[in-house]
Design a protein around this motif. Sequence first.
Motif, PDB file in Angstrom:
ATOM      1  N   GLY A  34       0.809  -1.204   0.000  1.00 23.39           N
ATOM      2  CA  GLY A  34       0.000   0.000   0.000  1.00 23.39           C
ATOM      3  C   GLY A  34       0.846   1.259   0.000  1.00 23.39           C
ATOM      4  N   ASN A  83      -4.361   4.244   4.491  1.00 21.05           N
ATOM      5  CA  ASN A  83      -5.212   3.675   5.545  1.00 21.05           C
ATOM      6  C   ASN A  83      -5.504   2.197   5.316  1.00 21.05           C
ATOM      7  N   THR A  84      -4.442   1.446   5.023  1.00 21.19           N
ATOM      8  CA  THR A  84      -4.577   0.007   4.823  1.00 21.19           C
ATOM      9  C   THR A  84      -3.439  -0.734   5.507  1.00 21.19           C
ATOM     10  N   SER A 143      -1.199  -4.111   4.399  1.00 23.30           N
ATOM     11  CA  SER A 143      -0.931  -5.095   3.352  1.00 23.30           C
ATOM     12  C   SER A 143      -0.469  -6.397   3.976  1.00 23.30           C
ATOM     13  N   SER A 149      -5.679  -8.874   0.163  1.00 25.20           N
ATOM     14  CA  SER A 149      -4.821  -7.772   0.587  1.00 25.20           C
ATOM     15  C   SER A 149      -4.896  -6.642  -0.440  1.00 25.20           C
ATOM     16  N   PRO A 150      -4.874  -5.356  -0.003  1.00 23.22           N
ATOM     17  CA  PRO A 150      -4.703  -4.871   1.373  1.00 23.22           C
ATOM     18  C   PRO A 150      -6.014  -4.860   2.148  1.00 23.22           C
ATOM     19  N   ALA A 194      -8.478  -2.935   5.139  1.00 29.65           N
ATOM     20  CA  ALA A 194      -8.780  -1.591   5.625  1.00 29.65           C
ATOM     21  C   ALA A 194      -8.407  -1.431   7.092  1.00 29.65           C
ATOM     22  N   THR A 195      -7.885  -0.242   7.435  1.00 32.84           N
ATOM     23  CA  THR A 195      -7.633   0.134   8.828  1.00 32.84           C
ATOM     24  C   THR A 195      -8.266   1.496   9.076  1.00 32.84           C
TER      25      THR A 195
END
Length: 406
Positions: A336, A360-361, A363, A380-381, A383-384
């Motif tokens: 990412g 905001n990910t 991987s 992948s990736p 989400a965060t």
Amino acid sequence: MKWSKLGRTALATVVSLGMGLGITACSRDYVVAFLYVPSSGSSEGLINAYQVSFQVGALMQMSTSPVSTGYRNPVALSATSDGKYVYVVHRDDSKIVQYAVGTDGKLYGQNTYDSIGSSTYPVALNITPDNAFIYVLNTYQPGYSSASTGPGNITVYKVSSTDGSLTAQPSLTVNIGYAPVSVVTSTYNNFLYVVQQDTTAGNRNLLGFTRNTTTGALTPLSGTTLGNGTTTVTSGYYSGVTPSSVVEDPRSRFLYVTDRDSNQVIGYTLGSTGVPALITSSPWSTGLRPLNATIDPRGYYLYTANYGANSVSAYSIDQSTGALTGSATSSSTTVGTGPQCVTIEPALGKYMFTANYLDNTTSGLQLDSHNGGLTNIQNSPFATSSRPSCALAIANGTHATQTVKP
């Protein structure tokens, strides 16, 4: 040392965690590890908590995730070797928050601790392999701040063997130079290494210490000179232009420093004295702006997270000399945007994760144990929450943690 229970926000999180659904023992067998990714983009810090699939390494976010920490800008975290406790430092509020890890991987808030002696802006921490002490790097010593910049320090906390609580050891604080950024404690031989970004030290910003295993006290190694960062230069060993992280192999034989502005990784051998000696073929090129590095639990491969290249660089470690060579199948793998932290789960030692600050990910990558090559994990990736700053993986209690012997 002032400490308190978590505030109302964090307490609410604890309550919600306690009400969360449990996971059966059978289903936990298919979860090889737990992954924690702190995010700093909200007014209060968040920790994204995931289960890591045994079969493919895919991430499944826990039902109670993200967890509010109650404080601003969580930037680093460390866990006890048995995976029972996780500690998170918050740069903007100068706080350490302690969590207990449930059998299902959920986090349960325990205590909050202030920085020792008005030290401010903690940026990194490391718990010793014997779970006896935590060492925290602070940007500023007492009397300095972002408005009146100055040198930083290393503060020491004793860890309770009963409940993981921390007791400050203010008399053991070590003053170092400007802008400390990374710390690692040796698995064997009881050494500790720090990198800072002190321009007065030139290119000698790697510092080394012996660690007293009983008291936690630090003593500089030969070649490490301490000062207050203003009138006396703090200086150590060659570390390139702007060192950004330091990592040691699991057998405590080799040490590596990433240099973010020269796009390289520098390697050292560690003898019985602990004084780093440059490896002859060092340094080695990385992708653009390497901010962090990790080594797989078996000690065969090193990986750098290249913030400016949106990639991970892979290297094989020569087991005799510590020299690095590019992976046979993948010297650079795209992840990412803006990876600034990389970690490998310690159970199987084959699933890697990067915290991608700019998109905001997180991987996920799988390691080939034969050559260190990397392939993307399914879906992948992942989400965060906003601005993920780091990542930490611990083994699920039903799966053993890999260990190696010197």
